[in-house]
Scaffold this active site. Structure first.
Site, PDB file in Angstrom:
ATOM      1  CD  GLU A  98       2.997  -2.343   0.305  1.00  0.00           C
ATOM      2  OE1 GLU A  98       1.924  -2.157  -0.167  1.00  0.00           O
ATOM      3  OE2 GLU A  98       3.844  -2.854  -0.436  1.00  0.00           O
ATOM      4  NE  ARG A 125      -1.252  -9.743  -1.320  1.00  0.00           N
ATOM      5  CZ  ARG A 125      -1.275  -9.273  -2.692  1.00  0.00           C
ATOM      6  NH1 ARG A 125      -0.468  -8.691  -3.668  1.00  0.00           N
ATOM      7  NH2 ARG A 125      -2.797  -9.111  -3.280  1.00  0.00           N
ATOM      8  CG  HIS A 160       1.694  -2.962  -3.596  1.00  0.00           C
ATOM      9  ND1 HIS A 160       1.278  -3.472  -2.444  1.00  0.00           N
ATOM     10  CD2 HIS A 160       1.170  -3.708  -4.612  1.00  0.00           C
ATOM     11  CE1 HIS A 160       0.791  -4.528  -2.906  1.00  0.00           C
ATOM     12  NE2 HIS A 160       0.782  -4.964  -3.878  1.00  0.00           N
TER      13      HIS A 160
END
Length: 393
Positions: free
Chosen positions: A257, A228, A280
C-alpha cells in the site's frame, strides 16, 4: 514537543495544548518529508497511525523518547531499532475495535448483496435487478473467525445479531455465548461459509493464507481480511479466484500500500471482479478517532509527567527493560520503609532485589534497590522527612 503526523482528534490536540504542551500537527507527513520534519523539530513524542516509522525517521531526532501508534498494530514501526536506541513504543489496543468490526461486517454484507455492482449499474443508468436474485443472505450461514481478540469478538456480536452461526479458533479460548470454539484452523475452514481473519502479522502468520489454506475452504466461500495484507500469499489467492468462480475476497488491506494519503495506485487483486476492497480505512471513523485520541493523550501526558507507560500500552517493555541501582539513605524505622515501598509501587517500579545495611551515622540505614522504573522517583522519595538522601549508582 508532540509531533502528530496522521489524522488525529482535534479534541485530543486541544487537550494537549491547553495543558501547555507544544503540538505540531501535519497529517500529510510521510517518507522523506517526515524525516525532514523530525530532523527540524526534534520532537520528544511522535504520534503516528498508518505512517511508517523507519530507521531514518528514528535517527532524525536525538531527542525522540517515545513513539505512540494511534491504533493497535505496530508493524509499520521499526520497533526493534527503536528499542536499540532506548525509545519507548506504545500503542492503543482495542480502541478502534468497533470501527474495524463494523467494516468487516460491511464487507460481508456488501459481497453477499453485490452492492458495488448495484451502485455501478445505477451510476451507468442501467437497471439489472434480475442478476442479483442469487444473493444468499446471511441468516443461518456460518462465520468462521480466525483469532478472537477485541475486533473479532465484536464481529462475533454483530454476526450473532444477524442470526449467523459463529465458530472461532484462537490459541486462547474465551467463554463467549453463542460462539463455538474449535481446535484448529482447519476445522474453521471446513465449516465456515465466510472466514474472517483477525490475527497480527507475525513470522508464524505471514503468508498463512496460501494454496493449502484456500483449498480447505468451501468452493463458494468468502474470505474477509481487515487485519494485515501480509497474511495473504497474494499469488496463490489470485490463482484460487481464477479457478473457483464462486469464491470472493473482501479486504481492507493489501501488500505494498502507498505510504502517501493520496496517489494513483493499482493492485492486481484490487482490480479483480470478485474482490471488494477498501483503502485501509478500518479505524477511519470519527468515533474511533476520538477514542484513540483520548488514549494517545493519556499515554503522552503520563509519559511526560512521570516517565512511564502502562503495561497494556508498552509494546517494547520486555526488550527495553533497564535495571538501575537506587541508593537511599533513610532514618531507621517502619515509617521510612513504608514511605519508600509505597512510593515505588505507586510509581510502577519493578524491584528485582534489595540490600539493606546500617550506616556509620547512628539511626540511619542504607538501602540499595535494583530495579526498573521512572527516573523521577529520586525527586519523589526526597520529599519525605524520613529520607535523608536519594541517588542512582
Amino acid at each position: 514537543m508532540f509531533l502528530i503526523c496522521d489524522v488525529f482528534s482535534q479534541e485530543g490536540i486541544r487537550s494537549l495544548t491547553e495543558d501547555g504542551y507544544e503540538v505540531v500537527y501535519n497529517k500529510d507527513l510521510a517518507g522523506d518529508g517526515l524525516v525532514e520534519e523530525v530532523r527540524s523539530l526534534q520532537p520528544e513524542v511522535l504520534v503516528v497511525r498508518s505512517t511508517k516509522v523507519t530507521k531514518g525517521v528514528i535517527d532524525a531526532s536525538s531527542n525522540l523518547k517515545v513513539i505512540i501508534r494511534a491504533g493497535a498494530g505496530t508493524d509499520t514501526i521499526d520497533v526493534e531499532y527503536a528499542t536499540t536506541q532506548g525509545i519507548y513504543v506504545a500503542n492503543c489496543p482495542g480502541k478502534n475495535a468497533t470501527a474495524v468490526a463494523e467494516l468487516a461486517m460491511g464487507l460481508i454484507i456488501s459481497i453477499d448483496r453485490r452492492l458495488a455492482e448495484n451502485y455501478l449499474f445505477q451510476k451507468q443508468g442501467k437497471w439489472r435487478k434480475g442478476i442479483f436474485a442469487k444473493c444468499l443472505g446471511l441468516k443461518g450461514r456460518t462465520l468462521g473467525l480466525i483469532g478472537f481478540g477485541n475486533i473479532s469478538q465484536k464481529v462475533a456480536q454483530r454476526a450473532l445479531a444477524f442470526e449467523m452461526k459463529v465458530v472461532a479458533y484462537d490459541v486462547i479460548q474465551k467463554d463467549t455465548e453463542g460462539v463455538q470454539f474449535v481446535s484448529s484452523i482447519d476445522e474453521v475452514l471446513e465449516i465456515a461459509d465466510i472466514v474472517s481473519l483477525h490475527v497480527p502479522n507475525l513470522p508464524t502468520t505471514k503468508g498463512m493464507v496460501n494454496a493449502e489454506f484456500l483449498n480447505k475452504m468451501k468452493d463458494n466461500a468468502v474470505l474477509i481480511n481487515t487485519a494485515r495484507g501480509e497474511l495473504i500469499n497474494e499469488e496463490d489467492l489470485a490463482v484460487h479466484l481464477e479457478t473457483n468462480e464462486n469464491f470472493w475476497y473482501g479486504t481492507d488491506v493489501l501488500k505494498g500500500e502507498p505510504s502517501s494519503k493520496e496517489c494513483d495506485w493499482e493492485h492486481p487483486l484490487a482490480l479483480h471482479p470478485r474482490v471488494y476492497g477498501s483503502h485501509h480505512i478500518g479505524a477511519s471513523t470519527k468515533q474511533a478517532e476520538a477514542e484513540i485520541g483520548e488514549e494517545v493523550v493519556r499515554i503522552g501526558k503520563k509519559f511526560k509527567e512521570i516517565g512511564i507507560i502502562d503495561d497494556i500500552n508498552h509494546v517494547n517493555k520486555s526488550m527495553l527493560k533497564k535495571n538501575y541501582t537506587l541508593v537511599i539513605r533513610a532514618k531507621n524505622g517502619t515509617k521510612s520503609l513504608a514511605d519508600i515501598y509505597t512510593t515505588l509501587e505507586d510509581n510502577q517500579w519493578d524491584i528485582e532485589k534489595t540490600e539493606s545495611t546500617p550506616c556509620k551515622s547512628e539511626g540511619l540505614f542504607l538501602l540499595k534497590i535494583l530495579g526498573d522504573g521512572p527516573r523521577n522517583i529520586e525527586e519523589k522519595l526526597s520529599s519525605f522527612e524520613s529520607i535523608e538522601e536519594v541517588s542512582f549508582e
